[in-house]
Design an enzyme around this catalytic site. Structure first.
Site, mmCIF file in Angstrom:
data_model
loop_
_atom_site.group_PDB
_atom_site.id
_atom_site.type_symbol
_atom_site.label_atom_id
_atom_site.label_comp_id
_atom_site.label_asym_id
_atom_site.label_seq_id
_atom_site.Cartn_x
_atom_site.Cartn_y
_atom_site.Cartn_z
ATOM 1 N N HIS A 140 71.303 0.949 42.048
ATOM 2 C CA HIS A 140 72.697 0.874 41.907
ATOM 3 C C HIS A 140 73.237 -0.398 42.646
ATOM 4 O O HIS A 140 72.722 -0.925 43.650
ATOM 5 C CB HIS A 140 73.290 1.962 42.203
ATOM 6 C CG HIS A 140 72.914 2.863 43.331
ATOM 7 N ND1 HIS A 140 72.863 4.320 43.108
ATOM 8 C CD2 HIS A 140 72.353 2.411 44.372
ATOM 9 C CE1 HIS A 140 72.318 4.866 44.119
ATOM 10 N NE2 HIS A 140 72.102 3.678 45.191
ATOM 11 N N TYR A 153 72.084 -7.119 42.886
ATOM 12 C CA TYR A 153 71.771 -8.536 42.058
ATOM 13 C C TYR A 153 70.458 -8.838 42.574
ATOM 14 O O TYR A 153 70.199 -9.174 43.661
ATOM 15 C CB TYR A 153 72.762 -9.686 41.949
ATOM 16 C CG TYR A 153 72.123 -10.795 41.714
ATOM 17 C CD1 TYR A 153 72.130 -10.915 40.154
ATOM 18 C CD2 TYR A 153 71.865 -11.962 42.343
ATOM 19 C CE1 TYR A 153 71.562 -12.106 39.649
ATOM 20 C CE2 TYR A 153 71.209 -13.050 41.811
ATOM 21 C CZ TYR A 153 71.235 -13.319 40.419
ATOM 22 O OH TYR A 153 70.754 -14.293 40.032
#
Length: 459
Positions: free
Chosen positions: A364, A367
């Site tokens: 979660h 990037y």
């Protein structure tokens, strides 16, 4: 020996009812121009010559289709369908079978026009494709004699009240020998309500010569209908999508609601694939056996492995998702990404140009870009690979079984060794050795007696 077939596609119309600066034949249907669909049908017949007559928006139309198998013919003045065919016929040979198609009739099937050509080979001199419509308004009517033979086609503006009650209509699609079209069109006049040279006048001229005029009735009216405005474009879009959904379901795909699936390219799907509502499949998409795609997902030019699960509202482009992998919900997978089997990419994660090894997890809020992750890597929440220095992209390599703590910034280029652990909150700007804990974190300080600033009273 089969007589060569030349296909003429009429695509010169302006399309004023579209109310668009985009030429009509470039209007999108399932993500591609209308004309592109017609060219697909034409090419499925392996024609001797493929000729497109263009006019309105000429350069834009030609530039959209740079393929070298197309012969382009410019119709400088749009003087009717008969005139359009007349200017294109010099591109054919006299003995060719000539099939007339239209750039704004995108759903016509190859098998339908093959029936037309077969009728021509069986002795017809002119074969036309017709459709029976409940509401024939706007179309030319097919007029037959008492024996059922086609006598002529009358355009609606030139039809009497009784003729307008006929529900068999002309689709415009027809076939004859090139030499016959040349002769008939030399006799066509523009003495009609629109002042145009009608291709349909060839029917009456053929009958005058005692030639055999045949009609083939299309099985599915929607495939023969033209697109003249945005409402009709939307109707054709839905018809196309229904056709694609049915094709997939026949192959064993579960489509939860066929009315809420959009296919905008070529889709290959294995058995027991499941597609939830509002899924968009675009470009070249392969779905492995048993793959599941959740509601609202967009998959573009990607391959989804067997048993993979794409959770709702995930966007995947230019990627390969391995067997049994899980992606989403609300994930974005960008081009160049490859996940191995049983990898997991969770909610609010963006991955770009990265390899994610077997069993690795990015659960979660992270990037990961320009990176290579080994097997069984765990990426904590809030991890960022800092891959861009303002001028160049740099790579991050993370070894098997490495553990990256939450809220970590990995400043590339760097390598995290196998089994290494990176402490939460670390900004890592150097290589981390295998099997060791690496932490870069400021010491927490408590300031006794500190008080928050007090707001000034309003004056």
């Amino acid at each position: 020996m089969t007589t060569p077939t030349s296909i003429l596609i009429l695509a010169a119309g302006q399309g004023t009812r579209m109310r668009s600066s985009l030429p009509k034949v470039l209007q999108p249907l399932a993500g591609r121009p209308l004309l592109s669909h017609v060219l697909d049908t034409a090419r499925s017949l392996d024609p001797h010559r493929l000729v497109v007559v263009y006019g309105h928006g000429g350069d834009r139309v030609r530039e959209a289709f740079p393929e070298d198998d197309i012969r382009w013919v410019h119709q400088a003045e749009q003087r009717g369908t008969g005139h359009a065919v007349q200017v294109a016929l010099p591109e054919t040979d006299a003995d060719d079978r000539v099939l007339i198609l239209y750039g704004d009739v995108p759903l016509v099937r190859g098998e339908t026009v093959r029936r037309l050509l077969a009728q021509l080979d069986e002795g017809g001199d002119l074969v036309i494709l017709t459709a029976a419509l409940k509401s024939p308004t706007g179309y030319g009517r097919i007029l037959r004699d008492d024996s059922g033979r086609v006598q002529r086609i009358v355009e609606e503006k030139d039809a009497s009240d009784s003729e307008r009650r006929v529900n068999e209509v002309n689709t415009g699609i027809m076939a004859a020998r090139a030499s016959d079209f040349t002769r008939w069109l030399s006799k066509v006049t523009n003495d009609n309500a629109q002042g145009e040279f009608y291709l349909t006048d060839c029917v009456a001229l053929a009958n005058t010569e005692g030639r055999r005029v045949e009609a083939v009735v299309g099985h599915e009216a929607i495939e023969l209908m033209g697109v003249n405005d945005k409402r009709q474009l939307a109707e054709q879009e839905r018809a196309y999508q229904r056709r694609e959904a049915e094709r997939l379901m026949v192959q064993g795909v579960t489509v939860i609601d066929p009315a809420r699936l959009d296919v905008r390219g070529e889709v290959e799907a294995g058995r027991d694939v499941s597609l939830d509502i509002n899924v968009i499949l675009q470009g070249s998409v392969k779905l492995g056996e048993g793959a599941k795609v959740g509601a609202g997902c967009v998959i573009i030019d990607s391959e989804i492995g067997p048993g993979a699960h794409i959770l709702p509202h995930t966007v995947i482009e230019g990627a390969v998702i391995g067997a049994g992998a899980s992606v989403g919900p609300f994930a974005r997978i960008r081009p160049g990404t490859h996940t191995d089997s049983n990898a997991k990419i969770g909610n609010f994660v963006e991955v770009k140009n990265a390899r994610v090894g077997e069993g690795s997890k990015i659960n979660h809020l992270s990037y990961v870009g320009d990176s290579e992750l080994g097997r069984d890597v765990n990426i904590g929440a809030g991890t960022i690979t800092c891959n861009y220095d303002g001028a160049n992209k740099h790579k991050t390599i993370i070894g098997d079984r490495a553990f990256i703590g939450s809220n970590t910034a990995l400043v590339a280029p760097l390598t995290v060794g196998e089994g290494a652990t990176i402490g939460a909150g670390t900004t890592l700007n150097k290589d981390a050795p295998p099997g060791e804990l690496t932490v870069a974190r400021a010491k927490a300080i408590t300031i006794p007696g500190w008080k928050r600033p007090v707001k000034k009273p309003k004056e």
